[in-house]
Design a protein around this motif. Structure first.
Motif, PDB file in Angstrom:
ATOM      1  N   LYS A 174      53.482  46.829  46.503  1.00 39.05           N
ATOM      2  CA  LYS A 174      52.613  46.806  45.332  1.00 39.05           C
ATOM      3  C   LYS A 174      53.374  46.355  44.087  1.00 39.05           C
ATOM      4  CE  LYS A 174      49.277  50.338  46.757  1.00 39.05           C
ATOM      5  NZ  LYS A 174      48.767  51.708  46.489  1.00 39.05           N
ATOM      6  N   LEU A 175      54.598  46.832  43.939  1.00 39.01           N
ATOM      7  CA  LEU A 175      55.386  46.456  42.760  1.00 39.01           C
ATOM      8  C   LEU A 175      55.652  44.957  42.750  1.00 39.01           C
ATOM      9  CD1 LEU A 175      57.970  49.384  42.591  1.00 39.01           C
ATOM     10  CD2 LEU A 175      55.907  49.081  41.228  1.00 39.01           C
ATOM     11  N   VAL A 176      55.941  44.397  43.929  1.00 37.04           N
ATOM     12  CA  VAL A 176      56.158  42.953  44.023  1.00 37.04           C
ATOM     13  C   VAL A 176      54.890  42.204  43.650  1.00 37.04           C
ATOM     14  CG1 VAL A 176      56.714  41.048  45.583  1.00 37.04           C
ATOM     15  CG2 VAL A 176      57.958  43.203  45.759  1.00 37.04           C
ATOM     16  N   TYR A 177      53.753  42.670  44.172  1.00 41.66           N
ATOM     17  CA  TYR A 177      52.478  42.019  43.858  1.00 41.66           C
ATOM     18  C   TYR A 177      52.185  42.093  42.365  1.00 41.66           C
ATOM     19  CZ  TYR A 177      47.473  41.584  43.154  1.00 41.66           C
ATOM     20  OH  TYR A 177      46.260  41.226  42.663  1.00 41.66           O
ATOM     21  N   TRP A 178      52.383  43.254  41.763  1.00 38.37           N
ATOM     22  CA  TRP A 178      52.106  43.392  40.330  1.00 38.37           C
ATOM     23  C   TRP A 178      52.990  42.463  39.507  1.00 38.37           C
ATOM     24  CZ3 TRP A 178      52.219  49.438  40.786  1.00 38.37           C
ATOM     25  CH2 TRP A 178      50.987  49.868  41.281  1.00 38.37           C
ATOM     26  N   ARG A 179      54.250  42.371  39.875  1.00 43.49           N
ATOM     27  CA  ARG A 179      55.142  41.490  39.118  1.00 43.49           C
ATOM     28  C   ARG A 179      54.714  40.035  39.258  1.00 43.49           C
ATOM     29  NH1 ARG A 179      61.796  40.897  39.427  1.00 43.49           N
ATOM     30  NH2 ARG A 179      61.893  39.164  37.952  1.00 43.49           N
ATOM     31  N   ILE A 211      41.409  47.895  62.450  1.00 39.78           N
ATOM     32  CA  ILE A 211      42.308  48.980  62.052  1.00 39.78           C
ATOM     33  C   ILE A 211      43.316  48.484  61.013  1.00 39.78           C
ATOM     34  CG2 ILE A 211      44.086  50.562  62.846  1.00 39.78           C
ATOM     35  CD1 ILE A 211      41.238  51.358  63.585  1.00 39.78           C
ATOM     36  N   TYR A 212      43.845  47.274  61.195  1.00 37.80           N
ATOM     37  CA  TYR A 212      44.737  46.701  60.190  1.00 37.80           C
ATOM     38  C   TYR A 212      44.018  46.591  58.847  1.00 37.80           C
ATOM     39  CZ  TYR A 212      49.097  45.270  62.485  1.00 37.80           C
ATOM     40  OH  TYR A 212      50.345  45.258  63.074  1.00 37.80           O
ATOM     41  N   GLY A 213      42.767  46.130  58.876  1.00 34.76           N
ATOM     42  CA  GLY A 213      42.008  46.006  57.642  1.00 34.76           C
ATOM     43  C   GLY A 213      41.735  47.345  56.997  1.00 34.76           C
ATOM     44  N   LEU A 214      41.369  48.350  57.801  1.00 31.82           N
ATOM     45  CA  LEU A 214      41.127  49.684  57.272  1.00 31.82           C
ATOM     46  C   LEU A 214      42.399  50.266  56.664  1.00 31.82           C
ATOM     47  CD1 LEU A 214      39.165  52.085  56.996  1.00 31.82           C
ATOM     48  CD2 LEU A 214      39.913  52.838  59.274  1.00 31.82           C
ATOM     49  N   ALA A 215      43.527  50.059  57.324  1.00 34.55           N
ATOM     50  CA  ALA A 215      44.803  50.551  56.792  1.00 34.55           C
ATOM     51  C   ALA A 215      45.152  49.861  55.474  1.00 34.55           C
ATOM     52  CB  ALA A 215      45.908  50.325  57.819  1.00 34.55           C
ATOM     53  N   SER A 216      44.779  48.590  55.343  1.00 37.32           N
ATOM     54  CA  SER A 216      45.011  47.890  54.077  1.00 37.32           C
ATOM     55  C   SER A 216      44.226  48.542  52.956  1.00 37.32           C
ATOM     56  CB  SER A 216      44.613  46.420  54.207  1.00 37.32           C
ATOM     57  OG  SER A 216      45.408  45.765  55.169  1.00 37.32           O
ATOM     58  N   TYR A 220      47.444  37.464  48.975  1.00 37.32           N
ATOM     59  CA  TYR A 220      46.779  38.340  49.943  1.00 37.32           C
ATOM     60  C   TYR A 220      46.496  37.603  51.252  1.00 37.32           C
ATOM     61  CZ  TYR A 220      43.542  41.759  51.860  1.00 37.32           C
ATOM     62  OH  TYR A 220      42.935  42.671  52.678  1.00 37.32           O
ATOM     63  N   LEU A 221      45.948  36.399  51.145  1.00 34.68           N
ATOM     64  CA  LEU A 221      45.597  35.659  52.354  1.00 34.68           C
ATOM     65  C   LEU A 221      46.843  35.311  53.169  1.00 34.68           C
ATOM     66  CD1 LEU A 221      43.269  34.504  53.951  1.00 34.68           C
ATOM     67  CD2 LEU A 221      43.506  32.369  52.679  1.00 34.68           C
ATOM     68  N   LEU A 231      33.400  43.436  60.342  1.00 39.21           N
ATOM     69  CA  LEU A 231      33.871  44.686  59.755  1.00 39.21           C
ATOM     70  C   LEU A 231      35.322  44.569  59.294  1.00 39.21           C
ATOM     71  CD1 LEU A 231      32.344  47.474  62.045  1.00 39.21           C
ATOM     72  CD2 LEU A 231      31.915  47.115  59.607  1.00 39.21           C
ATOM     73  N   GLY A 232      36.164  43.937  60.134  1.00 45.26           N
ATOM     74  CA  GLY A 232      37.546  43.723  59.718  1.00 45.26           C
ATOM     75  C   GLY A 232      37.651  42.864  58.481  1.00 45.26           C
ATOM     76  N   ALA A 233      36.790  41.838  58.387  1.00 41.69           N
ATOM     77  CA  ALA A 233      36.781  40.980  57.200  1.00 41.69           C
ATOM     78  C   ALA A 233      36.311  41.760  55.973  1.00 41.69           C
ATOM     79  CB  ALA A 233      35.883  39.766  57.447  1.00 41.69           C
ATOM     80  N   ILE A 234      35.296  42.619  56.160  1.00 43.50           N
ATOM     81  CA  ILE A 234      34.797  43.429  55.038  1.00 43.50           C
ATOM     82  C   ILE A 234      35.890  44.369  54.538  1.00 43.50           C
ATOM     83  CG2 ILE A 234      33.172  45.266  54.426  1.00 43.50           C
ATOM     84  CD1 ILE A 234      31.151  43.906  56.291  1.00 43.50           C
ATOM     85  N   TYR A 235      36.607  44.996  55.461  1.00 48.16           N
ATOM     86  CA  TYR A 235      37.715  45.862  55.048  1.00 48.16           C
ATOM     87  C   TYR A 235      38.726  45.082  54.200  1.00 48.16           C
ATOM     88  CZ  TYR A 235      36.138  49.344  58.495  1.00 48.16           C
ATOM     89  OH  TYR A 235      35.421  50.267  59.206  1.00 48.16           O
ATOM     90  N   ARG A 236      39.001  43.863  54.592  1.00 47.36           N
ATOM     91  CA  ARG A 236      39.977  43.073  53.852  1.00 47.36           C
ATOM     92  C   ARG A 236      39.453  42.635  52.495  1.00 47.36           C
ATOM     93  NH1 ARG A 236      41.231  43.114  58.925  1.00 47.36           N
ATOM     94  NH2 ARG A 236      43.388  42.752  59.618  1.00 47.36           N
ATOM     95  N   VAL A 237      38.171  42.358  52.421  1.00 50.79           N
ATOM     96  CA  VAL A 237      37.588  42.033  51.111  1.00 50.79           C
ATOM     97  C   VAL A 237      37.694  43.237  50.182  1.00 50.79           C
ATOM     98  CG1 VAL A 237      35.449  41.481  49.900  1.00 50.79           C
ATOM     99  CG2 VAL A 237      36.054  40.244  51.983  1.00 50.79           C
ATOM    100  N   VAL A 238      37.380  44.416  50.722  1.00 51.85           N
ATOM    101  CA  VAL A 238      37.496  45.638  49.916  1.00 51.85           C
ATOM    102  C   VAL A 238      38.945  45.867  49.491  1.00 51.85           C
ATOM    103  CG1 VAL A 238      37.237  48.142  49.965  1.00 51.85           C
ATOM    104  CG2 VAL A 238      35.463  46.694  50.957  1.00 51.85           C
ATOM    105  N   ALA A 239      39.866  45.644  50.421  1.00 42.18           N
ATOM    106  CA  ALA A 239      41.284  45.817  50.105  1.00 42.18           C
ATOM    107  C   ALA A 239      41.725  44.832  49.021  1.00 42.18           C
ATOM    108  CB  ALA A 239      42.131  45.640  51.359  1.00 42.18           C
ATOM    109  N   PHE A 240      41.254  43.590  49.126  1.00 44.62           N
ATOM    110  CA  PHE A 240      41.633  42.606  48.114  1.00 44.62           C
ATOM    111  C   PHE A 240      41.053  42.973  46.751  1.00 44.62           C
ATOM    112  CE2 PHE A 240      40.489  38.710  45.754  1.00 44.62           C
ATOM    113  CZ  PHE A 240      41.771  38.270  45.470  1.00 44.62           C
ATOM    114  N   LEU A 241      39.813  43.442  46.727  1.00 48.93           N
ATOM    115  CA  LEU A 241      39.212  43.863  45.458  1.00 48.93           C
ATOM    116  C   LEU A 241      39.991  45.029  44.854  1.00 48.93           C
ATOM    117  CD1 LEU A 241      35.394  43.611  46.297  1.00 48.93           C
ATOM    118  CD2 LEU A 241      36.787  42.016  44.958  1.00 48.93           C
ATOM    119  N   GLY A 242      40.426  45.949  45.731  1.00 49.01           N
ATOM    120  CA  GLY A 242      41.256  47.038  45.239  1.00 49.01           C
ATOM    121  C   GLY A 242      42.578  46.552  44.700  1.00 49.01           C
ATOM    122  N   LEU A 243      43.185  45.612  45.422  1.00 42.50           N
ATOM    123  CA  LEU A 243      44.455  45.041  44.976  1.00 42.50           C
ATOM    124  C   LEU A 243      44.288  44.302  43.660  1.00 42.50           C
ATOM    125  CD1 LEU A 243      47.395  44.743  46.174  1.00 42.50           C
ATOM    126  CD2 LEU A 243      46.696  42.470  46.903  1.00 42.50           C
TER     127      LEU A 243
END
Length: 720
Positions: A537-542, A600-605, A554-555, A699-711
């Protein structure tokens, strides 16, 4: 039993193990033959210095034996006598020239510094490298803070100089710097860049920021960290060979050339020294050729020699024309005297702004006395912290008195007196054009982030092999649990006219098997899924604050995990299918399991976006267990429908996995059993295997969209 996948698995693992052994042997050979590495263009050619790509601690004193080969380490703190890091490369500060004035004399090759300046001139399209920052009546008060952090702060930071921002704890130093960089919103007052008022955010591509903590990727080498920043942030029309040359010049200027192929390492397992790590962090910003560079405590945690080296480098950069602004706390006298100008803050208000040489006369004019043979920086620090009574025997020595005197002698400028810019139209147009051409296209950034992530995974072989091992072990254990079934995991009512001889029905074994598969995959994939983003996260923020494309980051990370998922799933599915021998075809089971890995990878993200790094793996495992249990086995989907809660089960990937398994295991038995009765009993929909897989993919794609929006939208202040 199908043994072909097992044979392929053995071949793949043999190739992976062989490649790892060859890589180990090659690294060992390079460590034993450093001169051979030098001949091949690799670092660390001689001087008794060895390098490898494993974590090891390297200190500056290890390079002392390499002095004769041109690796000059700084050993003293006297800025007035000792040449700066850039000067050691052959150019004194008095000889600094810019742009077209740099030339070769008598056919001699240019120095590294001259080449660096030439590269900057080409990148910026001008010979003026710095930005000036003018601020009038700055006022900042957070919404939930009863008191303002900044009030009536006015002044000018001119281009091409080294500035220090100092003050006691809570004086507003970091907030002031964040305001200048455009990282704070809801600011009252006027800020100007090169005399032009407006949103400072539009200049973020040409403003560098070095945080106090060295936010670098430990799995990458020194050069790789800096090269990635250069590739993403330099002008889009630059060729990769030109970018590589620019980075190599910078590495030599920063005295990092001899460690360029060493891993950076983490703070817990360092590879390079603290001073070199700080230079890497600075180099990541300099690689983007900023016109202004802000640093937060660049000497924090460094010894005297390393601190001197960093400050001498910053001094040389300011002589190149860059604007350098650094927050600094309790500097040594030599470091303090190396600063050109200072901004002193107290209680969020201005105490002093001007030349460093004018500090002592200014405070002596207020009645303060500086003892002989004392560090003026320490005396000044005590005074602006409100501890100046020991140096002023009579009169007011409080911070409020200092603020009041500066306010009276330097009254704030009226915010209505917004003077017109003195910058020429040609310079404004050139600056705008420079900003527009900065940064690689988004599709190229995706490739850079994808490639970087693959390199990280390659360097973390132990983690990769551990995941493969866990996948194989999970498949083996679930297969053992189903071994006694011998593939007989369904019994129904015989077709007409044999209903009367039907034995007891078994409609739950298939869904039970799907439950075990879902739980096993969840345990295997949840922790690696959190690791993808949770630890960076710190790397992404920087990088986001520096203007990197967030979607590309992200992609690139997401795509880089696909090979890892495929291999882990291949190990799991092969062991599971070999022992359980269900009726579902191997390829169908592989596809369904892979898409569940994907979910599961998407949910964990998603989990990694809202939790701390320490809590992420545990919460991801718990979440994977929940979605695994919600698969329609018990309670059945038929029962859930009576509760009007089927939407919750259908929102879980476990239900779609179970339905896919149910279809592929039951449909081949239609000739024998009345499977429609079984279907009505459990509540699944038969014959929709392709739809089930598509919904797992969705569903996996939706999890990743949610994760990206959170990021993207969580912690927006850290991404400015």
């Amino acid at each position: 039993m199908t043994f072909l996948p097992l044979g392929i698995l053995v071949i793949i693992d043999a190739l992976l193990i062989t490649a790892t052994i060859i890589d180990k042997i090659r690294d060992g050979y390079r460590r034993k033959h450093p001169k051979q590495r030098a001949k091949k263009g690799m670092p660390f050619g001689g001087g008794g210095f060895r390098s490898n790509k494993k974590y090891q601690e390297l200190h500056d004193d290890q390079f002392a034996s390499s002095m004769e080969e041109g690796i000059h380490m700084e050993s003293r703190m006297d800025f007035r006598r000792r040449p700066t890091g850039f000067e050691q490369l052959g150019l004194m500060e008095a000889d600094f020239v810019l742009g077209d004035e740099i030339h070769q004399s008598d056919g001699a090759s240019t120095t590294d510094l001259q080449q660096f300046v030439q590269s900057l001139s080409r990148i910026l399209g001008a010979t003026k490298f710095g930005l000036s920052f003018e601020f009038q009546n700055l006022h900042f008060q957070p919404k939930k803070n009863p008191k303002p952090i900044l009030t009536e702060v006015t002044g000018l930071i001119d281009a091409g100089s080294l500035w220090g921002v100092m003050g006691a704890s809570g004086a507003g130093k970091s907030t002031f710097v964040n305001v200048l960089m455009g990282k704070q919103s809801n600011i009252k007052g006027i800020t100007k860049v090169n005399g032009v008022p407006g949103d400072i955010q539009k200049y973020k591509k040409i403003i560098g920021y070095v945080p106090q903590d060295d936010i670098v990727l430990p799995e990458l080498t020194v050069r790789e960290n800096i090269l990635h920043s250069a590739r993403v942030r330099l002008p889009s029309n630059w060729k990769d060979s030109e970018i590589q040359h620019h980075v190599d010049i910078l590495l030599r200027c920063l005295q990092l050339d001899h460690v360029k192929d060493s891993l950076v390492g983490s703070t817990a397992a360092p590879v390079i020294s603290g001073g070199q790590r700080k230079r890497v962090s600075i180099g990541m910003e300099l690689a983007a050729a900023p016109m202004a560079l802000f640093l937060d405590e660049p000497t924090s945690g460094l010894d005297a020699t390393a601190a001197a080296s960093i400050m001498s480098t910053l001094k040389a950069l300011s002589r190149l024309g860059m604007t350098i602004v650094t927050i600094i706390h309790q500097p040594r006298q030599e470091i303090f005297e190396s600063l050109d100008s200072l901004v002193l803050l107290g209680k969020g208000r201005m105490i002093y702004l001007g030349a460093e040489s004018g500090i002592r006369p200014y405070f002596e004019g207020l009645g303060f006395q500086f003892p002989e043979h004392s560090n003026p920086a320490d005396i000044m620090g005590d005074i602006i912290a409100g501890e100046g009574k020991a140096y002023k025997h009579s009169g007011d020595a409080s911070v409020d008195g200092l603020i009041g005197h500066w306010h009276n002698t330097h009254p704030p400028v009226s915010s209505d007196s917004d003077k017109r810019s003195t910058v020429s139209m040609a310079e404004m147009n050139a600056l705008t054009a420079t900003i527009k051409q900065r940064g690689a296209p988004w599709y190229r950034q995706i490739w850079y982030c994808f490639h970087r992530s693959l390199v990280q995974q390659y360097r973390m072989k132990s983690s990769f092999f551990f995941e493969l091992g866990v996948g194989a072990m999970a498949g083996f254990l679930i297969g053992l649990a189903e071994l006694n079934q011998k593939g007989m995991n369904f019994r129904g009512i015989f077709n007409d006219p044999y209903e009367m001889i039907s034995a007891s029905v078994d409609y739950s074994s298939v869904t039970q098997m799907a439950l075990l598969v879902g739980l096993a995959i969840g345990l295997t994939a949840s922790a690696p899924g959190v690791k993808i983003f949770g630890e960076e996260k710190l790397v992404y923020w920087r990088e986001a604050a520096a203007g990197h494309n967030r979607f590309a980051y992200y992609l690139g990370k997401v795509v880089s995990t696909i090979p890892r998922m495929i291999l882990a799933n291949f190990h799991f599915t092969t062991m599971f299918m070999l022992l359980s021998t269900p009726r579902i075809p191997w390829l169908a089971a592989f596809a369904a399991n892979l898409l569940y890995f994907w979910c599961i990878y998407g949910l964990a993200s998603c989990i990694s976006m809202v939790t701390r790094r320490e809590d992420g793996p545990l919460l991801a495992v718990m979440s994977s267990l929940i979605v695994g249990v919600l698969n329609g086995m018990s309670p059945s989907l038929k029962k859930v429908r009576s509760w009007h809660m089927v939407w919750l089960w259908r929102a879980s990937p476990g239900t779609w996995l179970a339905e896919a398994y149910f279809t592929e295991n039951i449909s081949p038995l239609r000739y024998l059993y009345q499977i429609d009765i079984a279907n009505d009993s459990v509540g699944y929909h038969l014959g929709n295997f392709s739809r089930d897989l598509l919904l797992l993919l969705a569903l996996g794609a939706i999890y990743r969209v949610v994760a990206f929006l959170g990021l993207r939208f969580m912690y927006p202040a850290k991404q400015r």
